[in-house]
Scaffold this active site. Sequence first.
Site, short mmCIF file in Angstrom:
data_model
loop_
_atom_site.label_atom_id
_atom_site.label_comp_id
_atom_site.label_asym_id
_atom_site.label_seq_id
_atom_site.Cartn_x
_atom_site.Cartn_y
_atom_site.Cartn_z
N ARG A 168 0.85 -1.19 0.06
CA ARG A 168 0.15 0.07 -0.28
C ARG A 168 0.95 1.15 -0.18
O ARG A 168 0.49 2.16 0.50
CB ARG A 168 -1.06 -0.08 1.45
CG ARG A 168 -1.80 -1.19 1.31
CD ARG A 168 -2.87 -1.12 0.01
NE ARG A 168 -3.75 -2.32 0.00
CZ ARG A 168 -3.09 -3.44 -0.34
NH1 ARG A 168 -2.29 -3.72 -1.09
NH2 ARG A 168 -4.19 -4.60 -0.58
N SER A 218 -11.53 -1.50 2.79
CA SER A 218 -11.05 -1.72 3.85
C SER A 218 -10.37 -0.41 4.56
O SER A 218 -9.50 0.39 4.00
CB SER A 218 -9.84 -2.64 3.55
OG SER A 218 -10.14 -3.83 3.19
N GLU A 288 -6.15 3.16 5.96
CA GLU A 288 -5.62 3.12 4.69
C GLU A 288 -6.49 4.26 3.64
O GLU A 288 -5.89 4.82 2.98
CB GLU A 288 -6.32 1.78 4.02
CG GLU A 288 -5.80 1.35 2.39
CD GLU A 288 -6.05 -0.06 2.17
OE1 GLU A 288 -6.72 -0.33 1.48
OE2 GLU A 288 -5.34 -1.04 3.15
#
Length: 295
Positions: A168, A218, A288
């Site tokens: 990420r 998420s 995130e």
Amino acid sequence: MSEIIPKDLIKINEPMKDHTSFKAGGCTDFFIAPQNIDQLIRLVQFLKDNQVPYYIMGNGSNLLVRDKGFRGVIVQIYKNMSGVRIEGEEVWAEAGILLSTLSTKVMNSHLTGFEFASGIPGTLGGAIYMNAGAYDGEMKQVLVSADVIDEDGNIVTLTNEELKLGYRSSILQEKKYIVLSAKLKLKKGNIDEIRERINYLTAQRKAKQPLELPSAGSTFKRPQGYYAGKLIMDAGLRGYSIGDAQVSEKHCGFVVNKGNASAGDIIRLIHHIQNTVKEKFGVLMEPEVRIIGEE
């Protein structure tokens, strides 16, 4: 700005809840969706030269704007910049194309290797920015290079290695580069098998994820050695709510908007999850979703 961008493309005091998948948040002073790469480059240079704060977004699937709004310009790279060219096993696409759309196009060209991205709710540019992934696949595996605007306003091509794609993460986050387009390398495959794989992954997502409610996917990155959703569930937070922001009862890794959640509700819930998990398990949960705007 009207010399660079047609006036009808410049929206003033625009509600960002209309442009984000959370369906929550405040207004931005200006909201602009350039029609092409040339407009984007000229606009960003103008904003830099005049020291105007700005933020580059895709389709808003991983973004939350605080309730007090964003003081500056939010620039959207999305529908107007979504061209695609496929030659053999190579795919060139502009940053604004949705991953779901690109997945269908490469499938119809009998190309495999991109099935993992078919259900990720974001654009190609956003996916490269955060090295998006799912179901054992990630952008790093298929990306050859990306054309970006660097901090000096130049268009440069960065290779897969130069993009420093990690979990990420990418160099784009450190350098504040803007993705314009990218080249992918896939493999020839059987279209029926590709379609079957995409259908299977779609069914898995529908069964396990709260796709029926607004969210940013998420909410947290996966902590090393753990699963975010399980940590949240084991902390006793399944279904926990602040206002209309709720830890999904279907998948604890998702914070969802049950109806009229404010950005503040969502942010307070994120902080509560972080504090509770840290207290119970000593694990720091890193969001995130990207949160911007005036505090």
